[in-house]
Design an enzyme around this catalytic site. Structure first.
Site, PDB file in Angstrom:
ATOM      1  N   ASP A  30    -110.685-101.190  34.927  1.00  0.00           N
ATOM      2  CA  ASP A  30    -112.137-101.010  34.906  1.00  0.00           C
ATOM      3  C   ASP A  30    -112.643-101.042  33.463  1.00  0.00           C
ATOM      4  OD1 ASP A  30    -114.075 -99.740  37.377  1.00  0.00           O
ATOM      5  OD2 ASP A  30    -114.914 -99.693  35.339  1.00  0.00           O
TER       6      ASP A  30
ATOM      7  N   ASP B  22    -112.579-105.339  30.273  1.00  0.00           N
ATOM      8  CA  ASP B  22    -113.774-106.012  30.779  1.00  0.00           C
ATOM      9  C   ASP B  22    -113.296-107.318  31.420  1.00  0.00           C
ATOM     10  OD1 ASP B  22    -116.053-107.630  31.012  1.00  0.00           O
ATOM     11  OD2 ASP B  22    -116.981-106.780  29.206  1.00  0.00           O
ATOM     12  N   VAL B  23    -113.665-107.551  32.674  1.00  0.00           N
ATOM     13  CA  VAL B  23    -113.171-108.748  33.370  1.00  0.00           C
ATOM     14  C   VAL B  23    -113.700-110.049  32.761  1.00  0.00           C
ATOM     15  CG1 VAL B  23    -112.709-107.566  35.562  1.00  0.00           C
ATOM     16  CG2 VAL B  23    -114.952-108.653  35.196  1.00  0.00           C
TER      17      VAL B  23
ATOM     18  N   TYR C  28    -127.364-112.895  41.438  1.00  0.00           N
ATOM     19  CA  TYR C  28    -126.250-112.118  42.014  1.00  0.00           C
ATOM     20  C   TYR C  28    -125.706-112.816  43.267  1.00  0.00           C
ATOM     21  CZ  TYR C  28    -124.053-108.036  44.338  1.00  0.00           C
ATOM     22  OH  TYR C  28    -123.188-107.163  44.985  1.00  0.00           O
TER      23      TYR C  28
ATOM     24  N   LYS D  76    -122.014-114.353  43.955  1.00  0.00           N
ATOM     25  CA  LYS D  76    -121.169-113.872  45.053  1.00  0.00           C
ATOM     26  C   LYS D  76    -120.844-114.997  46.032  1.00  0.00           C
ATOM     27  CE  LYS D  76    -120.671-109.460  44.001  1.00  0.00           C
ATOM     28  NZ  LYS D  76    -119.334-108.879  43.795  1.00  0.00           N
TER      29      LYS D  76
ATOM     30  N   THR E  81    -122.385 -96.093  47.509  1.00  0.00           N
ATOM     31  CA  THR E  81    -121.592 -96.032  46.268  1.00  0.00           C
ATOM     32  C   THR E  81    -122.534 -95.713  45.108  1.00  0.00           C
ATOM     33  OG1 THR E  81    -121.967 -98.333  45.663  1.00  0.00           O
ATOM     34  CG2 THR E  81    -120.087 -97.910  47.118  1.00  0.00           C
TER      35      THR E  81
HETATM   36  P1  NAP Z   1    -119.785 -99.389  41.521  1.00  0.00           P
HETATM   37  O1  NAP Z   1    -119.688 -98.057  42.122  1.00  0.00           O
HETATM   38  O2  NAP Z   1    -120.796 -99.633  40.440  1.00  0.00           O
HETATM   39  O3  NAP Z   1    -118.337 -99.844  40.986  1.00  0.00           O
HETATM   40  C1  NAP Z   1    -118.178-101.026  40.251  1.00  0.00           C
HETATM   41  C2  NAP Z   1    -117.188-100.767  39.137  1.00  0.00           C
HETATM   42  O4  NAP Z   1    -116.993-102.027  38.433  1.00  0.00           O
HETATM   43  C3  NAP Z   1    -117.698 -99.759  38.089  1.00  0.00           C
HETATM   44  O5  NAP Z   1    -116.679 -98.845  37.750  1.00  0.00           O
HETATM   45  C4  NAP Z   1    -118.042-100.649  36.909  1.00  0.00           C
HETATM   46  O6  NAP Z   1    -117.917-100.008  35.650  1.00  0.00           O
HETATM   47  C5  NAP Z   1    -117.011-101.743  37.042  1.00  0.00           C
HETATM   48  N1  NAP Z   1    -117.392-102.917  36.267  1.00  0.00           N
HETATM   49  C6  NAP Z   1    -118.634-103.442  36.119  1.00  0.00           C
HETATM   50  N2  NAP Z   1    -118.591-104.484  35.289  1.00  0.00           N
HETATM   51  C7  NAP Z   1    -117.295-104.636  34.908  1.00  0.00           C
HETATM   52  C8  NAP Z   1    -116.621-105.529  34.040  1.00  0.00           C
HETATM   53  N3  NAP Z   1    -117.292-106.484  33.379  1.00  0.00           N
HETATM   54  N4  NAP Z   1    -115.285-105.401  33.867  1.00  0.00           N
HETATM   55  C9  NAP Z   1    -114.600-104.408  34.509  1.00  0.00           C
HETATM   56  N5  NAP Z   1    -115.191-103.531  35.339  1.00  0.00           N
HETATM   57  C10 NAP Z   1    -116.527-103.630  35.527  1.00  0.00           C
HETATM   58  O7  NAP Z   1    -120.107-100.479  42.643  1.00  0.00           O
HETATM   59  P2  NAP Z   1    -119.632-100.661  44.185  1.00  0.00           P
HETATM   60  O8  NAP Z   1    -120.817-100.487  45.022  1.00  0.00           O
HETATM   61  O9  NAP Z   1    -118.373 -99.936  44.442  1.00  0.00           O
HETATM   62  O10 NAP Z   1    -119.354-102.220  44.145  1.00  0.00           O
HETATM   63  C11 NAP Z   1    -118.059-102.781  44.208  1.00  0.00           C
HETATM   64  C12 NAP Z   1    -118.209-104.259  44.529  1.00  0.00           C
HETATM   65  O11 NAP Z   1    -118.837-104.412  45.807  1.00  0.00           O
HETATM   66  C13 NAP Z   1    -119.102-104.995  43.532  1.00  0.00           C
HETATM   67  O12 NAP Z   1    -118.535-106.271  43.261  1.00  0.00           O
HETATM   68  C14 NAP Z   1    -120.413-105.143  44.259  1.00  0.00           C
HETATM   69  O13 NAP Z   1    -121.145-106.265  43.824  1.00  0.00           O
HETATM   70  C15 NAP Z   1    -119.935-105.289  45.703  1.00  0.00           C
HETATM   71  N6  NAP Z   1    -120.946-104.941  46.704  1.00  0.00           N
HETATM   72  C16 NAP Z   1    -121.291-103.645  46.951  1.00  0.00           C
HETATM   73  C17 NAP Z   1    -122.228-103.366  47.937  1.00  0.00           C
HETATM   74  C18 NAP Z   1    -122.626-101.954  48.296  1.00  0.00           C
HETATM   75  O14 NAP Z   1    -123.316-101.783  49.308  1.00  0.00           O
HETATM   76  N7  NAP Z   1    -122.240-100.946  47.522  1.00  0.00           N
HETATM   77  C19 NAP Z   1    -122.826-104.404  48.657  1.00  0.00           C
HETATM   78  C20 NAP Z   1    -122.469-105.692  48.356  1.00  0.00           C
HETATM   79  C21 NAP Z   1    -121.512-105.957  47.401  1.00  0.00           C
HETATM   80  P3  NAP Z   1    -119.242 -99.414  34.952  1.00  0.00           P
HETATM   81  O15 NAP Z   1    -119.736 -98.344  35.880  1.00  0.00           O
HETATM   82  O16 NAP Z   1    -118.744 -98.924  33.620  1.00  0.00           O
HETATM   83  O17 NAP Z   1    -120.195-100.574  34.853  1.00  0.00           O
END
Ligand code: NAP
Length: 254
Positions: free
Chosen positions: A40, A66-67, A158, A162, A193
């Site tokens: 992360d 960072d990815v 976005y 995706k 989340t």
């Molecule tokens: P989250 O709680 O914000 O977790 C995402 C994690 O990715 C965070 O720890 C973030 O770190 C890390 N991250 C962001 N940019 C990064 C980078 N450049 N390199 C490495 N790590 C990075 O979000 P989530 O809701 O669990 O989302 C997880 C995935 O599901 C994402 O790809 C999101 O687009 C997808 N998604 C989620 C939902 C939903 O309903 N929650 C719906 C559709 C898709 P920081 O906090 O430091 O930025």
């Protein structure tokens, strides 16, 4: 015949593992006996998750990277290889969300969203695949988004990124099937989340009760709902499933 191989401990790298869906995926994979690298941007968060996994008896490592930063990512994968072993499972959950009217998306904003969500996924897959090819076994699970399935008026950048993740996953499935590697994508929708709560606090998403009312099952999902599906797709039992998009969304995108 059941796959007894399913009990084997594998090395799993989970990007975005410090929060939300990624964190739950780490827990589910560790509970299945896998050795987990929590990768992360948020190094402290990754440390916290890895420590909690170890406290539960799992083998786990935090990797701050960072990815979008290929040298840092290369170093992280090398560290994971020497500490835990070659990568056999990759789950890409790191992501960045944004809401902008289409005409207000600047080229810089467009590039950033594509960079983190799509190129970041490409980078991680490219870093993980040589180990999987050498092992003639591998599992890739990408976390995409339902916005890519139905389009999203204020998330064109976005959703496009995706959508790219979904087609990247399907392409990897076809390219690496001869190597015993599967690649599948889960496009979440309405999962509670930190990312979703931030979007709600900023006024970009409705309150949870309003969102829940639009979901056929009548409630929002949890990170565990996504993680259970990801852990299944990463298992030996899922070995005949590849190139698929598995909706875990309460029926909201049918
Ligand atoms: P989250 O709680 O914000 O977790 C995402 C994690 O990715 C965070 O720890 C973030 O770190 C890390 N991250 C962001 N940019 C990064 C980078 N450049 N390199 C490495 N790590 C990075 O979000 P989530 O809701 O669990 O989302 C997880 C995935 O599901 C994402 O790809 C999101 O687009 C997808 N998604 C989620 C939902 C939903 O309903 N929650 C719906 C559709 C898709 P920081 O906090 O430091 O930025």
């Amino acid at each position: 015949m059941p796959h007894t191989e399913g009990r084997r401990s594998r090395v799993a790298v989970v990007t975005g593992g410090a929060s939300g869906i990624g964190e739950a995926v780490c827990r589910h994979l560790a509970a299945r006996g896998h050795r987990v690298a929590v990768l992360d941007l948020d190094g402290d968060g990754a440390d916290r998750v890895a420590k909690a996994l170890r406290a539960d008896g799992a083998e786990a490592l935090a990797a701050a990277a960072d990815v979008t930063d290929r040298p840092a990512l290369g170093a992280a994968f090398a560290e994971i290889r020497s500490a835990l072993g070659p990568t056999e499972i990759l789950v890409t959950s790191a992501g960045l969300v944004a809401f902008d009217r289409f005409e207000e998306i600047t080229p810089e904003r467009w590039d950033r969203l594509i960079d983190v969500n799509l190129t970041g996924t490409f980078n991680c897959c490219q870093m993980a695949l040589p180990d999987m090819v050498a092992a003639r076994w591998g599992r890739i699970v990408t976390i995409s988004s339902s916005s890519a399935q139905r389009g999203s008026p204020e998330m064109a950048h976005y959703a496009a990124a995706k959508g790219g993740v979904i087609v990247l996953t399907k392409s990897l499935a076809r390219a690496y099937a001869p190597h015993g590697i599967t690649a599948n994508s889960i496009p979440p929708s309405g999962i509670e989340t930190p990312m979703q709560h931030r979007s709600q606090a900023e006024g970009n998403l409705p309150a949870s009760a309003t969102m829940a009312a639009a979901i056929p099952l009548g409630h929002l999902g949890t990170p565990d709902d996504i993680a259970a599906a990801a852990a299944f797709l990463a298992s030996a039992e899922a070995g005949f499933i590849t190139g698929q998009v598995l909706g875990v969304n309460g029926g909201s995108v049918l």
